[in-house]
Enzyme design. Structure first.
Site, short mmCIF file in Angstrom:
data_model
loop_
_atom_site.label_atom_id
_atom_site.label_comp_id
_atom_site.label_asym_id
_atom_site.label_seq_id
_atom_site.Cartn_x
_atom_site.Cartn_y
_atom_site.Cartn_z
N HIS A 37 50.35 110.64 -5.42
CA HIS A 37 49.16 110.85 -6.25
C HIS A 37 49.42 110.29 -7.66
CE1 HIS A 37 46.04 112.98 -8.53
NE2 HIS A 37 45.45 113.26 -7.38
N CYS A 87 43.28 108.48 -6.26
CA CYS A 87 42.41 109.46 -6.91
C CYS A 87 41.67 108.71 -8.02
CB CYS A 87 43.22 110.62 -7.48
SG CYS A 87 42.22 111.82 -8.38
N ASP A 124 36.30 114.91 -4.75
CA ASP A 124 37.28 115.63 -5.56
C ASP A 124 36.56 116.65 -6.42
OD1 ASP A 124 39.83 116.26 -6.31
OD2 ASP A 124 40.21 114.43 -7.43
N HIS A 125 37.11 116.95 -7.57
CA HIS A 125 36.62 118.04 -8.39
C HIS A 125 35.10 117.98 -8.58
CE1 HIS A 125 40.83 117.76 -10.43
NE2 HIS A 125 40.89 118.18 -9.19
#
Length: 355
Positions: A206, A244, A316-317
């Protein structure tokens, strides 16, 4: 592609049946939350975790994350024992038919945000990072800042156990340079990747979040050049990356479409999200839609389709919306909106290319 969500186990505020109700969900990625860095994951507990997901009609798509012990990252004398534990965990995961491991190689701070409840104009809340805030605090104060905004949830990477060892950890990295950290990663990968090739497990490192140095700690997964250096150092299909977009793309100089095309064969896992730049090294985690942030999400999805990405992908978030009470960044509602938006982009791009 396999489409899923990040799930934090039985104590997650979101039950698996709610993820299953989001159309197109294949499964979840998760981890054994009771395990500390360096522990061996035993087959029985892996199998129990996997079966708890499968009984709800979902797949365990991969592990996020198997944490790397600081002795390995800092290159301490006892790192070999912890590497052996990591290797055994990989073997045990493969024995349970799990073949994707997301991990990171960041000293102390796996991720950092300075505001977990930034109020957006529409009344929703986002996570924000502001380098100006970090520059006026001590590293030890970062724990207090984050833990004061957790909503009562235990945030990964910010556990009390790590806070208690903070000064010890800082001392471990006091003389570790970026080159040292990179060499320690290569040492780790040269031991681990041959086992991954043997049992068919893909390692997906990551990126740094944020993708620049904070508190004078070394960073080696900041950009495309860093990723290519890691891949070239241990050249194996099992040595890959987690892309990411919200982490790597927080540096506006990073061209994410270029990253996708350059690393196409080594991207094993995708965290797809949007952010909005608010100033110099200051950004908020926006809704996933292109119109709410600074990324062209259509262009990113098209690049993934163009290179034939067939790994695991998840939103994701998310923002906190509709008064949901959940772990900051990990409520269901906004992530579900993002999931369906991304699925729609993918369907439209694939069908347009079939004509």
């Amino acid at each position: 592609m396999k489409w899923g969500f990040r799930w934090y186990g039985e104590k997650d505020s979101i039950p698996l049946k709610h993820f299953k109700q989001v159309p197109g969900t294949d499964g979840v990625v998760g981890t054994l939350l009771n395990k500390l860095p360096g522990d061996v994951w035993e087959i029985d507990e892996i199998r129990m975790f996997k079966e708890s997901i499968e009984k709800e009609g979902l797949q365990l798509l991969g592990i996020e994350s198997v944490a790397v012990h600081d002795a390995i990252k800092a290159g301490s004398k006892d790192r070999d024992a912890y590497i052996e534990n990591y290797i055994q965990t990989i073997r045990n995961l493969a024995a349970c038919d799990i073949h994707l491991v997301c991990y990171s190689f960041k000293p102390i701070f796996g991720w950092a945000k300075t505001n977990l409840h930034y109020e957006n104009p529409d009344g929703s809340y986002s996570l924000v990072f502001d380098q100006a805030v970090v520059e006026h605090m001590k590293a030890s104060d970062m724990f207090q800042l984050v833990n004061s905004q957790t909503n009562g949830f235990k945030l990964p990477g910010w556990e009390e156990e790590r806070l208690k060892k903070f000064h010890e950890l800082m001392a471990m990295y006091e003389h570790v340079t970026e080159d040292d950290l990179f060499d320690n990663l290569v040492y780790f990968l040269k031991r681990v990747i041959p086992v991954c090739e043997e049992v068919d497990v893909k390692m997906a490192i990551h990126p740094d979040d944020p993708p620049w140095q904070i508190f004078n700690l070394p960073r080696i997964t900041k950009n495309l050049a860093d990723y290519k250096r890691i891949i070239e150092a241990v050249n194996s299909p099992c040595n890959g990356v987690t892309l990411c977009t919200g982490s790597l793309g927080a540096n506006p100089d990073t061209n994410l479409v270029e990253v996708i095309h350059e690393l196409k064969d080594r991207i094993h896992f995708i965290h797809l999200r949007n952010i909005e730049f608010l100033g110099e090294r200051r950004f908020r985690e926006s809704a996933h839609l292109s119109i709410d942030g600074s990324f062209d999400m259509y262009a990113l999805m098209k690049a993934l389709v163009d290179v034939g990405f067939d790994g695991v992908i998840r939103p994701d978030h998310g923002r906190s919306i509709w008064d949901e009470v959940a772990m900051p960044g990990y409520g269901l509602y906004d992530r579900a909106l993002g999931f369906t938006y991304l699925k729609g982009l993918h369907e439209a791009i694939v069908k347009s290319q079939e004509r």
